[in-house]
Scaffold this motif. Structure first.
Motif, PDB file in Angstrom:
ATOM      1  N   TYR A 135      93.426  15.938  37.280  1.00 47.00           N
ATOM      2  CA  TYR A 135      93.400  17.321  36.805  1.00 47.00           C
ATOM      3  C   TYR A 135      93.795  18.258  37.944  1.00 47.00           C
ATOM      4  O   TYR A 135      93.295  19.376  38.054  1.00 47.00           O
ATOM      5  CB  TYR A 135      92.023  17.671  36.254  1.00 47.00           C
ATOM      6  CG  TYR A 135      91.698  16.952  34.970  1.00 47.00           C
ATOM      7  CD1 TYR A 135      91.064  15.712  34.987  1.00 47.00           C
ATOM      8  CD2 TYR A 135      92.036  17.502  33.730  1.00 47.00           C
ATOM      9  CE1 TYR A 135      90.780  15.033  33.810  1.00 47.00           C
ATOM     10  CE2 TYR A 135      91.748  16.839  32.546  1.00 47.00           C
ATOM     11  CZ  TYR A 135      91.126  15.608  32.595  1.00 47.00           C
ATOM     12  OH  TYR A 135      90.842  14.937  31.434  1.00 47.00           O
ATOM     13  N   ASN A 159      80.834  18.231  41.688  1.00 43.83           N
ATOM     14  CA  ASN A 159      80.264  19.574  41.563  1.00 43.83           C
ATOM     15  C   ASN A 159      79.150  19.807  42.587  1.00 43.83           C
ATOM     16  O   ASN A 159      78.483  18.860  43.034  1.00 43.83           O
ATOM     17  CB  ASN A 159      79.688  19.702  40.145  1.00 43.83           C
ATOM     18  CG  ASN A 159      79.027  21.031  39.885  1.00 43.83           C
ATOM     19  OD1 ASN A 159      79.687  22.010  39.568  1.00 43.83           O
ATOM     20  ND2 ASN A 159      77.695  21.076  40.008  1.00 43.83           N
ATOM     21  N   ARG A 188      88.058  19.391  40.690  1.00 49.70           N
ATOM     22  CA  ARG A 188      88.508  18.445  39.684  1.00 49.70           C
ATOM     23  C   ARG A 188      89.116  17.208  40.352  1.00 49.70           C
ATOM     24  O   ARG A 188      89.488  17.233  41.522  1.00 49.70           O
ATOM     25  CB  ARG A 188      89.516  19.103  38.748  1.00 49.70           C
ATOM     26  CG  ARG A 188      88.929  20.274  37.933  1.00 49.70           C
ATOM     27  CD  ARG A 188      89.969  20.892  37.026  1.00 49.70           C
ATOM     28  NE  ARG A 188      89.411  21.984  36.224  1.00 49.70           N
ATOM     29  CZ  ARG A 188      89.368  23.246  36.600  1.00 49.70           C
ATOM     30  NH1 ARG A 188      89.838  23.602  37.788  1.00 49.70           N
ATOM     31  NH2 ARG A 188      88.842  24.157  35.804  1.00 49.70           N
ATOM     32  N   SER A 189      89.231  16.172  39.580  1.00 47.88           N
ATOM     33  CA  SER A 189      89.881  14.967  40.078  1.00 47.88           C
ATOM     34  C   SER A 189      91.377  15.209  40.232  1.00 47.88           C
ATOM     35  O   SER A 189      91.925  16.193  39.705  1.00 47.88           O
ATOM     36  CB  SER A 189      89.632  13.808  39.119  1.00 47.88           C
ATOM     37  OG  SER A 189      90.270  14.073  37.887  1.00 47.88           O
ATOM     38  N   VAL A 245      81.578  20.013  31.216  1.00 52.16           N
ATOM     39  CA  VAL A 245      80.940  20.246  32.520  1.00 52.16           C
ATOM     40  C   VAL A 245      79.459  19.845  32.466  1.00 52.16           C
ATOM     41  O   VAL A 245      78.562  20.672  32.659  1.00 52.16           O
ATOM     42  CB  VAL A 245      81.106  21.711  33.001  1.00 52.16           C
ATOM     43  CG1 VAL A 245      80.695  21.840  34.466  1.00 52.16           C
ATOM     44  CG2 VAL A 245      82.544  22.174  32.835  1.00 52.16           C
ATOM     45  N   THR A 270      89.951  23.764  42.080  1.00 55.08           N
ATOM     46  CA  THR A 270      88.559  24.134  42.290  1.00 55.08           C
ATOM     47  C   THR A 270      88.180  25.376  41.484  1.00 55.08           C
ATOM     48  O   THR A 270      89.038  26.187  41.111  1.00 55.08           O
ATOM     49  CB  THR A 270      88.291  24.428  43.776  1.00 55.08           C
ATOM     50  OG1 THR A 270      89.248  25.385  44.241  1.00 55.08           O
ATOM     51  CG2 THR A 270      88.389  23.171  44.624  1.00 55.08           C
ATOM     52  N   TYR A 282      86.588  11.254  38.963  1.00 58.36           N
ATOM     53  CA  TYR A 282      85.613  12.247  38.509  1.00 58.36           C
ATOM     54  C   TYR A 282      85.736  13.602  39.193  1.00 58.36           C
ATOM     55  O   TYR A 282      86.043  13.682  40.388  1.00 58.36           O
ATOM     56  CB  TYR A 282      84.188  11.731  38.723  1.00 58.36           C
ATOM     57  CG  TYR A 282      83.794  10.640  37.776  1.00 58.36           C
ATOM     58  CD1 TYR A 282      84.127   9.313  38.034  1.00 58.36           C
ATOM     59  CD2 TYR A 282      83.112  10.933  36.597  1.00 58.36           C
ATOM     60  CE1 TYR A 282      83.787   8.306  37.154  1.00 58.36           C
ATOM     61  CE2 TYR A 282      82.760   9.933  35.713  1.00 58.36           C
ATOM     62  CZ  TYR A 282      83.101   8.621  36.000  1.00 58.36           C
ATOM     63  OH  TYR A 282      82.748   7.630  35.120  1.00 58.36           O
ATOM     64  N   THR A 283      85.481  14.639  38.413  1.00 58.74           N
ATOM     65  CA  THR A 283      85.253  15.957  38.973  1.00 58.74           C
ATOM     66  C   THR A 283      83.888  15.947  39.659  1.00 58.74           C
ATOM     67  O   THR A 283      82.932  15.380  39.127  1.00 58.74           O
ATOM     68  CB  THR A 283      85.269  17.018  37.847  1.00 58.74           C
ATOM     69  OG1 THR A 283      86.607  17.101  37.326  1.00 58.74           O
ATOM     70  CG2 THR A 283      84.823  18.380  38.347  1.00 58.74           C
ATOM     71  N   THR A 327      85.133  17.083  32.025  1.00 64.31           N
ATOM     72  CA  THR A 327      85.625  18.280  32.710  1.00 64.31           C
ATOM     73  C   THR A 327      85.617  19.511  31.819  1.00 64.31           C
ATOM     74  O   THR A 327      85.516  20.634  32.300  1.00 64.31           O
ATOM     75  CB  THR A 327      87.042  18.021  33.252  1.00 64.31           C
ATOM     76  OG1 THR A 327      86.988  16.912  34.142  1.00 64.31           O
ATOM     77  CG2 THR A 327      87.566  19.218  34.005  1.00 64.31           C
TER      78      THR A 327
END
Lengths: 103, 122
Positions: free
Chosen positions: B56, B35, B52-53, B107, B60, B32-33, B104
């Motif tokens: 990806y 935040n 991001r994971s 968001v 940042t 996971y991303t 992602t």
């Protein structure tokens, strides 16, 4: 940068009322719009994602819609636990918030 | 059960640094991303940035208000996301929330921590 204009900033309503909150994007954002509910002293909770998809566990009285760059959160019949502040969000931008208060 | 727990907040003088941690459990953190968002006292929500994971590239993104001062990192082996805050200003005073990003591209933040308060004051 895309701006999100949320209105109204506050509203007064009674239990059972239909409530609508609007968020307008400064340009086309497709359906990339999410809605959150926040109660005092608590973290926000995701209600609606991708403009109209109901997050799991969220009551069906909440719904979202879009028309062009205008997005709407509707509470079909306001319940006592729905008095809170609501925010729209597009990626890195949140709306200013709408506080739903007791009439 | 998904849980996000922030820690590291407190009182710090202007110009100093502080590092927040977000410890995750109940899901595969590395997928996971992650935040950070914040909320100044009595104000609305403000996005801070995300990482991001690895899938990806672990890149940042930051809000303009913190870019160059704040750095987000992650340790997938420990399921922790970090927010390093340097050159702190009084306007950075806020509750800082860690959130999980579902998509992602969209968001959207489906889980939030309880938040940790950072107060920047002399």
């Amino acid at each position: 940068d895309i701006q999100m204009t949320q209105s109204p900033s506050s509203l007064s309503a009674s239990v059972g009322d239909r409530v609508t909150i609007t968020c307008r994007a400064s340009q086309t954002i497709s359906s990339s719009l999410n809605w959150y509910q926040q109660k005092p002293g608590r973290a926000p909770q995701l209600l609606i994602f991708a403009a109209s998809s109901l997050q799991s566990g969220v009551p069906s009285r909440f719904s979202g819609s879009e028309s062009g760059t205008d997005f709407t959160l509707t509470i079909s019949s306001l319940q006592p636990e729905d008095f809170a502040t609501y925010y729209c969000q597009h990626k890195g931008t949140f709306g200013q918030g709408t506080k739903v208060e007791v009439k | 059960e998904v849980q996000l727990v922030e820690s590291g907040g407190g009182l710090v003088q202007p110009g100093r640094s502080l590092k927040l941690s977000c410890t995750a459990s109940g899901f595969t953190f590395g997928d996971y991303t992650m935040n950070w968002a914040r909320q100044a006292p009595g104000k609305g929500l403000e996005w801070v940035g995300f990482i991001r994971s690895k899938a990806y590239s672990g890149t940042t993104e930051y809000a303009a208000s913190v870019k160059g001062r704040f750095t987000i990192s992650r340790d997938d082996s420990k399921s922790i996301a970090y927010l390093q805050m340097n050159s702190l200003k009084s306007e950075d005073t806020a509750v800082y929330f860690c959130t999980r990003v579902v998509d992602t591209t969209l968001v959207d933040f489906d889980y939030w921590g309880q938040g940790t308060l950072v107060t920047v004051s002399s």
